[in-house]
Write a protein that holds these residues in place. Structure first.
Motif, PDB file in Angstrom:
ATOM      1  N   GLU A   1       0.835  -1.203   0.000  1.00 23.53           N
ATOM      2  CA  GLU A   1       0.000   0.000   0.000  1.00 23.53           C
ATOM      3  C   GLU A   1       0.872   1.257   0.000  1.00 23.53           C
ATOM      4  O   GLU A   1       0.581   2.234  -0.695  1.00 23.53           O
ATOM      5  N   TRP A   2       1.937   1.229   0.755  1.00 19.39           N
ATOM      6  CA  TRP A   2       2.856   2.367   0.841  1.00 19.39           C
ATOM      7  C   TRP A   2       3.510   2.616  -0.521  1.00 19.39           C
ATOM      8  O   TRP A   2       3.575   3.738  -0.999  1.00 19.39           O
ATOM      9  N   VAL A   3       3.963   1.542  -1.173  1.00 23.31           N
ATOM     10  CA  VAL A   3       4.586   1.678  -2.492  1.00 23.31           C
ATOM     11  C   VAL A   3       3.558   2.202  -3.494  1.00 23.31           C
ATOM     12  O   VAL A   3       3.864   3.071  -4.319  1.00 23.31           O
ATOM     13  N   ARG A   4       2.308   1.705  -3.407  1.00 27.79           N
ATOM     14  CA  ARG A   4       1.262   2.172  -4.316  1.00 27.79           C
ATOM     15  C   ARG A   4       1.046   3.684  -4.164  1.00 27.79           C
ATOM     16  O   ARG A   4       0.923   4.415  -5.151  1.00 27.79           O
ATOM     17  N   ARG A   5       0.993   4.129  -2.921  1.00 29.14           N
ATOM     18  CA  ARG A   5       0.795   5.574  -2.686  1.00 29.14           C
ATOM     19  C   ARG A   5       1.965   6.381  -3.236  1.00 29.14           C
ATOM     20  O   ARG A   5       1.769   7.449  -3.819  1.00 29.14           O
ATOM     21  N   CYS A   6       3.170   5.855  -3.068  1.00 27.21           N
ATOM     22  CA  CYS A   6       4.341   6.576  -3.573  1.00 27.21           C
ATOM     23  C   CYS A   6       4.363   6.574  -5.105  1.00 27.21           C
ATOM     24  O   CYS A   6       4.754   7.567  -5.719  1.00 27.21           O
ATOM     25  N   LEU A   7       3.946   5.464  -5.719  1.00 28.57           N
ATOM     26  CA  LEU A   7       3.865   5.431  -7.189  1.00 28.57           C
ATOM     27  C   LEU A   7       2.860   6.463  -7.694  1.00 28.57           C
ATOM     28  O   LEU A   7       3.063   7.076  -8.750  1.00 28.57           O
ATOM     29  N   ASP A   8       1.785   6.666  -6.959  1.00 29.51           N
ATOM     30  CA  ASP A   8       0.773   7.643  -7.366  1.00 29.51           C
ATOM     31  C   ASP A   8       1.319   9.061  -7.347  1.00 29.51           C
ATOM     32  O   ASP A   8       0.770   9.950  -8.001  1.00 29.51           O
ATOM     33  N   ARG A   9       2.389   9.304  -6.613  1.00 28.25           N
ATOM     34  CA  ARG A   9       2.979  10.646  -6.549  1.00 28.25           C
ATOM     35  C   ARG A   9       3.912  10.938  -7.730  1.00 28.25           C
ATOM     36  O   ARG A   9       4.332  12.081  -7.918  1.00 28.25           O
ATOM     37  N   LEU A  10       4.246   9.914  -8.500  1.00 20.09           N
ATOM     38  CA  LEU A  10       5.102  10.117  -9.670  1.00 20.09           C
ATOM     39  C   LEU A  10       4.278  10.717 -10.801  1.00 20.09           C
ATOM     40  O   LEU A  10       3.052  10.592 -10.822  1.00 20.09           O
ATOM     41  N   THR A  11       4.959  11.300 -11.752  1.00 19.20           N
ATOM     42  CA  THR A  11       4.252  11.766 -12.945  1.00 19.20           C
ATOM     43  C   THR A  11       3.786  10.526 -13.701  1.00 19.20           C
ATOM     44  O   THR A  11       4.328   9.424 -13.519  1.00 19.20           O
ATOM     45  N   ALA A  12       2.827  10.705 -14.566  1.00 20.61           N
ATOM     46  CA  ALA A  12       2.297   9.572 -15.325  1.00 20.61           C
ATOM     47  C   ALA A  12       3.406   8.924 -16.153  1.00 20.61           C
ATOM     48  O   ALA A  12       3.467   7.692 -16.264  1.00 20.61           O
ATOM     49  N   LEU A  13       4.303   9.733 -16.750  1.00 20.43           N
ATOM     50  CA  LEU A  13       5.381   9.190 -17.578  1.00 20.43           C
ATOM     51  C   LEU A  13       6.386   8.409 -16.728  1.00 20.43           C
ATOM     52  O   LEU A  13       6.865   7.345 -17.125  1.00 20.43           O
ATOM     53  N   GLN A  14       6.729   8.932 -15.532  1.00 24.04           N
ATOM     54  CA  GLN A  14       7.654   8.213 -14.648  1.00 24.04           C
ATOM     55  C   GLN A  14       7.027   6.897 -14.171  1.00 24.04           C
ATOM     56  O   GLN A  14       7.674   5.848 -14.177  1.00 24.04           O
ATOM     57  N   ARG A  15       5.770   6.964 -13.744  1.00 23.17           N
ATOM     58  CA  ARG A  15       5.067   5.776 -13.242  1.00 23.17           C
ATOM     59  C   ARG A  15       5.000   4.697 -14.323  1.00 23.17           C
ATOM     60  O   ARG A  15       5.233   3.534 -14.073  1.00 23.17           O
TER      61      ARG A  15
ATOM     62  N   MET B   1      13.348   7.023 -15.553  1.00 23.20           N
ATOM     63  CA  MET B   1      13.551   5.994 -14.533  1.00 23.20           C
ATOM     64  C   MET B   1      14.348   6.581 -13.365  1.00 23.20           C
ATOM     65  O   MET B   1      13.977   6.368 -12.200  1.00 23.20           O
ATOM     66  N   ARG B   2      15.436   7.296 -13.647  1.00 20.59           N
ATOM     67  CA  ARG B   2      16.266   7.869 -12.593  1.00 20.59           C
ATOM     68  C   ARG B   2      15.450   8.829 -11.740  1.00 20.59           C
ATOM     69  O   ARG B   2      15.461   8.743 -10.510  1.00 20.59           O
ATOM     70  N   ASP B   3      14.701   9.714 -12.387  1.00 25.75           N
ATOM     71  CA  ASP B   3      13.900  10.683 -11.652  1.00 25.75           C
ATOM     72  C   ASP B   3      12.775   9.988 -10.862  1.00 25.75           C
ATOM     73  O   ASP B   3      12.506  10.338  -9.710  1.00 25.75           O
ATOM     74  N   GLY B   4      12.122   9.006 -11.488  1.00 27.35           N
ATOM     75  CA  GLY B   4      11.040   8.286 -10.817  1.00 27.35           C
ATOM     76  C   GLY B   4      11.546   7.518  -9.609  1.00 27.35           C
ATOM     77  O   GLY B   4      10.932   7.542  -8.537  1.00 27.35           O
ATOM     78  N   LEU B   5      12.671   6.814  -9.763  1.00 28.87           N
ATOM     79  CA  LEU B   5      13.214   6.043  -8.649  1.00 28.87           C
ATOM     80  C   LEU B   5      13.698   6.965  -7.530  1.00 28.87           C
ATOM     81  O   LEU B   5      13.556   6.640  -6.346  1.00 28.87           O
ATOM     82  N   SER B   6      14.237   8.112  -7.904  1.00 34.30           N
ATOM     83  CA  SER B   6      14.670   9.085  -6.897  1.00 34.30           C
ATOM     84  C   SER B   6      13.470   9.569  -6.078  1.00 34.30           C
ATOM     85  O   SER B   6      13.534   9.653  -4.843  1.00 34.30           O
ATOM     86  N   ARG B   7      12.373   9.871  -6.740  1.00 36.50           N
ATOM     87  CA  ARG B   7      11.169  10.332  -6.033  1.00 36.50           C
ATOM     88  C   ARG B   7      10.579   9.215  -5.167  1.00 36.50           C
ATOM     89  O   ARG B   7      10.081   9.458  -4.073  1.00 36.50           O
ATOM     90  N   LEU B   8      10.629   7.992  -5.681  1.00 39.22           N
ATOM     91  CA  LEU B   8      10.147   6.851  -4.890  1.00 39.22           C
ATOM     92  C   LEU B   8      10.989   6.699  -3.623  1.00 39.22           C
ATOM     93  O   LEU B   8      10.461   6.464  -2.522  1.00 39.22           O
ATOM     94  N   ARG B   9      12.310   6.803  -3.758  1.00 44.12           N
ATOM     95  CA  ARG B   9      13.219   6.663  -2.620  1.00 44.12           C
ATOM     96  C   ARG B   9      12.897   7.730  -1.564  1.00 44.12           C
ATOM     97  O   ARG B   9      12.841   7.430  -0.369  1.00 44.12           O
ATOM     98  N   GLU B  10      12.671   8.940  -2.004  1.00 43.59           N
ATOM     99  CA  GLU B  10      12.311  10.028  -1.061  1.00 43.59           C
ATOM    100  C   GLU B  10      10.991   9.709  -0.370  1.00 43.59           C
ATOM    101  O   GLU B  10      10.859   9.874   0.852  1.00 43.59           O
ATOM    102  N   CYS B  11      10.014   9.276  -1.128  1.00 38.96           N
ATOM    103  CA  CYS B  11       8.688   8.983  -0.599  1.00 38.96           C
ATOM    104  C   CYS B  11       8.746   7.824   0.407  1.00 38.96           C
ATOM    105  O   CYS B  11       8.089   7.851   1.442  1.00 38.96           O
ATOM    106  N   LEU B  12       9.549   6.841   0.101  1.00 38.11           N
ATOM    107  CA  LEU B  12       9.639   5.666   0.978  1.00 38.11           C
ATOM    108  C   LEU B  12      10.609   5.871   2.147  1.00 38.11           C
ATOM    109  O   LEU B  12      10.867   4.960   2.892  1.00 38.11           O
ATOM    110  N   GLY B  13      11.134   7.073   2.264  1.00 28.48           N
ATOM    111  CA  GLY B  13      11.980   7.386   3.411  1.00 28.48           C
ATOM    112  C   GLY B  13      13.408   6.941   3.261  1.00 28.48           C
ATOM    113  O   GLY B  13      14.081   6.634   4.249  1.00 28.48           O
ATOM    114  N   GLY B  14      13.873   6.819   2.025  1.00 32.89           N
ATOM    115  CA  GLY B  14      15.270   6.467   1.806  1.00 32.89           C
ATOM    116  C   GLY B  14      15.554   4.973   1.982  1.00 32.89           C
ATOM    117  O   GLY B  14      16.693   4.573   2.001  1.00 32.89           O
ATOM    118  N   THR B  15      14.502   4.154   2.090  1.00 27.89           N
ATOM    119  CA  THR B  15      14.706   2.712   2.294  1.00 27.89           C
ATOM    120  C   THR B  15      14.694   1.935   0.990  1.00 27.89           C
ATOM    121  O   THR B  15      14.959   0.758   0.981  1.00 27.89           O
TER     122      THR B  15
END
Length: 180
Positions: free
Chosen positions: A120-134, A165-179
């Motif tokens: 659920e946490w990953v899903r919420r973080c994916l929703d914060r990406l742009t459509a192209l990044q997601r 991919m780089r930008d999307g994964l960077s935003r995911l990492r921030e959203c997930l708290g660096g984990t």
């Protein structure tokens, strides 16, 4: 007096004949039952049940079909086998009930809950990406495509996909708290 004659008299309700017959067959009955049941206390109980059944069912004895001792031992053997089967079935029922009633291991429940929360946490973080990044991240990480295959599917240059991919994964990492 022979066991056959005694059994015929027992069928007529003669208690003295039963006492005499009991003395003749109790040893062999117990020995047979003990070999089948194996537990001495249960063997005594089953032997007593068989001898009681002998008293109640003596009228069913037919001397033309075999000896009294063979008939008595057949009664005892059936009782003993019934007891073993009953004990085995009861053990199986108890085992099945114990397995059904046992709660799942604590770690299993915890892992399932944690996995659900993480999804659920990953899903919420994916929703914060742009459509192209997601879209790029989903194709690569959930559908298993290589970056080149993602570029081909999206009809984009490989460099563009790598940037997304780089930008999307960077935003995911921030959203997930660096984990991540």
């Amino acid at each position: 007096m022979a066991a056959d004659e005694l059994l015929v008299r027992v069928a007529g309700g003669d208690q003295r004949a039963f006492e005499e017959l009991y003395g003749l067959v109790a040893g062999p009955v117990f020995g047979l039952v003990r070999r089948v049941v194996r537990d001495a206390a249960q063997a005594e109980e089953v032997a007593q049940e068989a001898l009681l059944e002998l008293w109640r069912c003596a009228a069913r004895f037919d001397p033309r079909r075999g000896s009294a001792l063979a008939w008595v031992l057949t009664l005892a053997h059936r009782r003993a086998v019934d007891r073993v089967r009953s004990a085995r079935a009861a053990g199986e029922r108890e085992r099945r009930e114990a397995l059904r009633a046992a709660p799942p291991a604590f770690d299993q429940v915890t892992e399932e809950v944690e996995a659900g929360l993480e999804r659920e946490w990953v899903r919420r973080c994916l929703d914060r990406l742009t459509a192209l990044q997601r879209q790029s991240v989903t194709l690569a990480y959930y559908d298993g495509y290589t970056y080149r295959e993602v570029a081909d599917r999206l009809s984009l240059p490989l460099g563009t996909v790598k940037t997304r991919m780089r930008d999307g994964l960077s935003r995911l990492r921030e959203c997930l708290g660096g984990t991540a």
